[in-house]
Enzyme design. Structure first.
Site, PDB file in Angstrom:
ATOM      1  N   GLY A   1      -2.294 -42.804 -40.712  1.00 47.67           N
ATOM      2  CA  GLY A   1      -2.400 -43.429 -42.044  1.00 47.67           C
ATOM      3  C   GLY A   1      -1.921 -42.480 -43.128  1.00 47.67           C
ATOM      4  O   GLY A   1      -2.406 -42.496 -44.264  1.00 47.67           O
TER       5      GLY A   1
ATOM      6  N   GLY B   1      -0.856 -43.221 -46.986  1.00 47.87           N
ATOM      7  CA  GLY B   1      -1.802 -43.656 -48.012  1.00 47.87           C
ATOM      8  C   GLY B   1      -2.034 -42.545 -49.020  1.00 47.87           C
ATOM      9  O   GLY B   1      -1.455 -41.457 -48.906  1.00 47.87           O
TER      10      GLY B   1
ATOM     11  N   ASP C   1       2.050 -48.130 -34.948  1.00 47.34           N
ATOM     12  CA  ASP C   1       0.717 -48.694 -35.078  1.00 47.34           C
ATOM     13  C   ASP C   1      -0.260 -47.936 -34.174  1.00 47.34           C
ATOM     14  O   ASP C   1       0.055 -47.711 -32.989  1.00 47.34           O
ATOM     15  CB  ASP C   1       0.845 -50.166 -34.614  1.00 47.34           C
ATOM     16  CG  ASP C   1      -0.358 -50.992 -34.969  1.00 47.34           C
ATOM     17  OD1 ASP C   1      -1.448 -50.425 -35.143  1.00 47.34           O
ATOM     18  OD2 ASP C   1      -0.206 -52.223 -35.051  1.00 47.34           O
ATOM     19  N   ILE C   2      -1.422 -47.603 -34.708  1.00 47.40           N
ATOM     20  CA  ILE C   2      -2.421 -46.915 -33.864  1.00 47.40           C
ATOM     21  C   ILE C   2      -2.992 -47.849 -32.798  1.00 47.40           C
ATOM     22  O   ILE C   2      -3.758 -47.421 -31.950  1.00 47.40           O
ATOM     23  CB  ILE C   2      -3.574 -46.318 -34.706  1.00 47.40           C
ATOM     24  CG1 ILE C   2      -4.131 -47.355 -35.684  1.00 47.40           C
ATOM     25  CG2 ILE C   2      -3.139 -45.065 -35.429  1.00 47.40           C
ATOM     26  CD1 ILE C   2      -5.425 -46.932 -36.338  1.00 47.40           C
TER      27      ILE C   2
ATOM     28  N   TYR D   1     -15.379 -53.731 -43.860  1.00 47.97           N
ATOM     29  CA  TYR D   1     -14.959 -52.322 -43.936  1.00 47.97           C
ATOM     30  C   TYR D   1     -16.169 -51.381 -43.821  1.00 47.97           C
ATOM     31  O   TYR D   1     -16.134 -50.392 -43.083  1.00 47.97           O
ATOM     32  CB  TYR D   1     -14.239 -52.121 -45.274  1.00 47.97           C
ATOM     33  CG  TYR D   1     -13.869 -50.712 -45.640  1.00 47.97           C
ATOM     34  CD1 TYR D   1     -12.782 -50.085 -45.045  1.00 47.97           C
ATOM     35  CD2 TYR D   1     -14.574 -50.021 -46.626  1.00 47.97           C
ATOM     36  CE1 TYR D   1     -12.415 -48.797 -45.414  1.00 47.97           C
ATOM     37  CE2 TYR D   1     -14.210 -48.739 -47.004  1.00 47.97           C
ATOM     38  CZ  TYR D   1     -13.133 -48.120 -46.393  1.00 47.97           C
ATOM     39  OH  TYR D   1     -12.774 -46.854 -46.760  1.00 47.97           O
TER      40      TYR D   1
ATOM     41  N   LYS E   1     -16.777 -48.731 -40.867  1.00 52.57           N
ATOM     42  CA  LYS E   1     -16.902 -47.288 -41.093  1.00 52.57           C
ATOM     43  C   LYS E   1     -18.219 -46.766 -40.524  1.00 52.57           C
ATOM     44  O   LYS E   1     -18.267 -45.706 -39.890  1.00 52.57           O
ATOM     45  CB  LYS E   1     -16.805 -46.965 -42.593  1.00 52.57           C
ATOM     46  CG  LYS E   1     -15.389 -47.046 -43.159  1.00 52.57           C
ATOM     47  CD  LYS E   1     -14.517 -45.891 -42.682  1.00 52.57           C
ATOM     48  CE  LYS E   1     -13.141 -45.880 -43.315  1.00 52.57           C
ATOM     49  NZ  LYS E   1     -12.242 -44.862 -42.740  1.00 52.57           N
TER      50      LYS E   1
ATOM     51  N   ILE F   1     -12.488 -42.890 -54.834  1.00 50.13           N
ATOM     52  CA  ILE F   1     -11.619 -41.741 -55.122  1.00 50.13           C
ATOM     53  C   ILE F   1     -10.615 -42.138 -56.202  1.00 50.13           C
ATOM     54  O   ILE F   1     -10.039 -43.233 -56.152  1.00 50.13           O
ATOM     55  CB  ILE F   1     -10.863 -41.288 -53.855  1.00 50.13           C
ATOM     56  CG1 ILE F   1     -11.863 -40.874 -52.769  1.00 50.13           C
ATOM     57  CG2 ILE F   1      -9.920 -40.126 -54.174  1.00 50.13           C
ATOM     58  CD1 ILE F   1     -11.208 -40.521 -51.437  1.00 50.13           C
TER      59      ILE F   1
HETATM   60  N1  SER Z   1     -12.474 -46.967 -52.071  1.00 49.96           N
HETATM   61  C1  SER Z   1     -12.889 -47.707 -50.926  1.00 49.96           C
HETATM   62  C2  SER Z   1     -12.756 -49.160 -51.141  1.00 49.96           C
HETATM   63  O1  SER Z   1     -12.898 -49.562 -52.263  1.00 49.96           O
HETATM   64  C3  SER Z   1     -14.296 -47.409 -50.585  1.00 49.96           C
HETATM   65  O2  SER Z   1     -14.276 -46.507 -49.575  1.00 49.96           O
HETATM   66  O3  SER Z   1     -12.569 -49.864 -50.208  1.00 49.96           O
END
Ligand code: SER
Length: 344
Positions: A11, A14, A56-57, A156, A160, A196
């Site tokens: 990835g 990104g 692709d992984i 997601y 995770k 982030i």
């Molecule tokens: N920044 C990420 C998201 O919004 C959260 O880990 O999906």
């Protein structure tokens, strides 16, 4: 025949990947970097890496080739579909985020066997693993510890959280019933990031994106309608601190690590507080609020702040950017310079 010893980044195209490639390639003792990304790597980044694999992984042949060609010392497994994207394609997200992670963990296990040494596996997790039961609790409890309120409401977040457990499993229990369990395997290390914010790149498909979108729109002179209410508060961190967290955790001696998964945090801000900072830096910014119920609900389920005391105690983690430094010394000057450059 000896294979080239490398670092692998999945990835890599990104925004965390870009930051990580710049930081890793600048280290004096840097190993060559092999990157893997569905979309390849942006042209301007290519001089910083040894080779780019477009793929692709989930492609087992591609991963087999990777294993046979290189001795992999460390894997930074960044490939993932972020939280908003994942809600639109939950099963696809599960394949990429979970099966993709298992595939990369298996690459690490296989490599560790060949070289008779552990392979470091550095994994970014997220504030999305949390699920606050309601706003009253969100607003009254102190910054959350690693093991509190882990009831995510997004695909997601579920992915995770499960991958954190998979990493712990592969690190400590893989083939636990074998007559002779492997002596060397995966050295799994994970940071749970807040939202982030990068001054140079934009996220794609996240739900904390209102912060970077607001700041970048203002710098470009574009109006911005924020998709969450002004009082919406979550923790954030600027990209240089996020990259440093990954590198410092990777470099920490194994014996100081009391766990596999660590919260890291920067500062906690509401959308309105971000808007005020943005207005101060870019007085002509046009910021309005147009909350989208679904995405609002997701951000409301994330905690106001994360407690990163264990990372501080174990491996000396300390964010360098508080709110003032983040805006005054990183975000505002870097973004301003970036858009000044592109308008020339
Ligand atoms: N920044 C990420 C998201 O919004 C959260 O880990 O999906």
């Amino acid at each position: 025949m000896s294979r080239k010893k490398v670092i692998v980044i999945s990835g890599a195209n990104g925004e965390v990947g870009h930051g990580l490639i710049k930081a890793l390639s600048a280290k004096p003792d840097a190993l060559p970097i092999v990157v893997l990304d569905l979309r390849g790597l942006d042209e301007h980044m290519k001089p910083l890496v040894d080779s780019t694999i477009v793929g692709d992984i989930l492609d087992q042949n591609l991963l087999d080739n990777l294993t046979s060609e290189y001795e992999i010392d460390t894997i930074y497994h960044l490939a993932a579909l972020l939280s908003t994207h994942s809600e639109f394609r939950p099963e696809a997200a599960h394949r990429v985020n979970v099966q993709g992670t298992i595939n990369m963990l298996q690459v690490a296990i296989e490599q560790a066997r060949w070289r008779a040494k552990p392979v470091k596996f550095i994994f970014p997790s997220s504030v999305a693993v949390y699920g606050m039961p309601n706003l009253a609790i969100k607003h009254t409890i102190p910054p959350v510890h690693e093991d509190q309120y882990t009831n995510p409401i997004t695909m997601y977040g579920c992915n995770k959280l499960y991958c954190e457990h998979l990493g712990r499993y592969y690190n400590s229990y893989y083939r636990q019933l074998a007559a002779k369990p492997d002596e060397n395997g995966v050295d799994f290390r994970c940071v749970r990031f807040p939202g982030i914010i990068s001054a140079t790149t934009m996220p794609s498909g996240g739900t904390s994106d209102f912060a970077p979108e607001m700041i970048h729109a203002a710098a470009k002179g574009e109006p911005y309608a924020c998709f969450v209410r002004p009082d919406t508060t979550i923790p954030f961190m600027v990209m240089p601190d996020a990259i440093r967290a990954l590198l410092e955790l990777a470099d920490a001696p194994r014996e100081v690590l009391s766990r596999h998964v660590y919260n890291v945090a920067g500062f906690s801000l509401s959308a309105e507080q971000i808007a005020q900072r943005v207005m101060h830096a870019f007085p002509s910014a046009q910021i309005t609020y147009d909350p989208t119920p679904g995405r609002q609900n997701i951000v409301d389920s994330w905690p106001r702040d994360m407690n990163d005391g264990i990372a501080r105690a174990d491996w000396g983690w300390m964010p360098e950017y508080d709110i003032d430094r983040a805006f005054n010394e990183y975000l505002v000057p870097t973004i301003t310079a970036q858009y000044a450059d592109t308008s020339e």
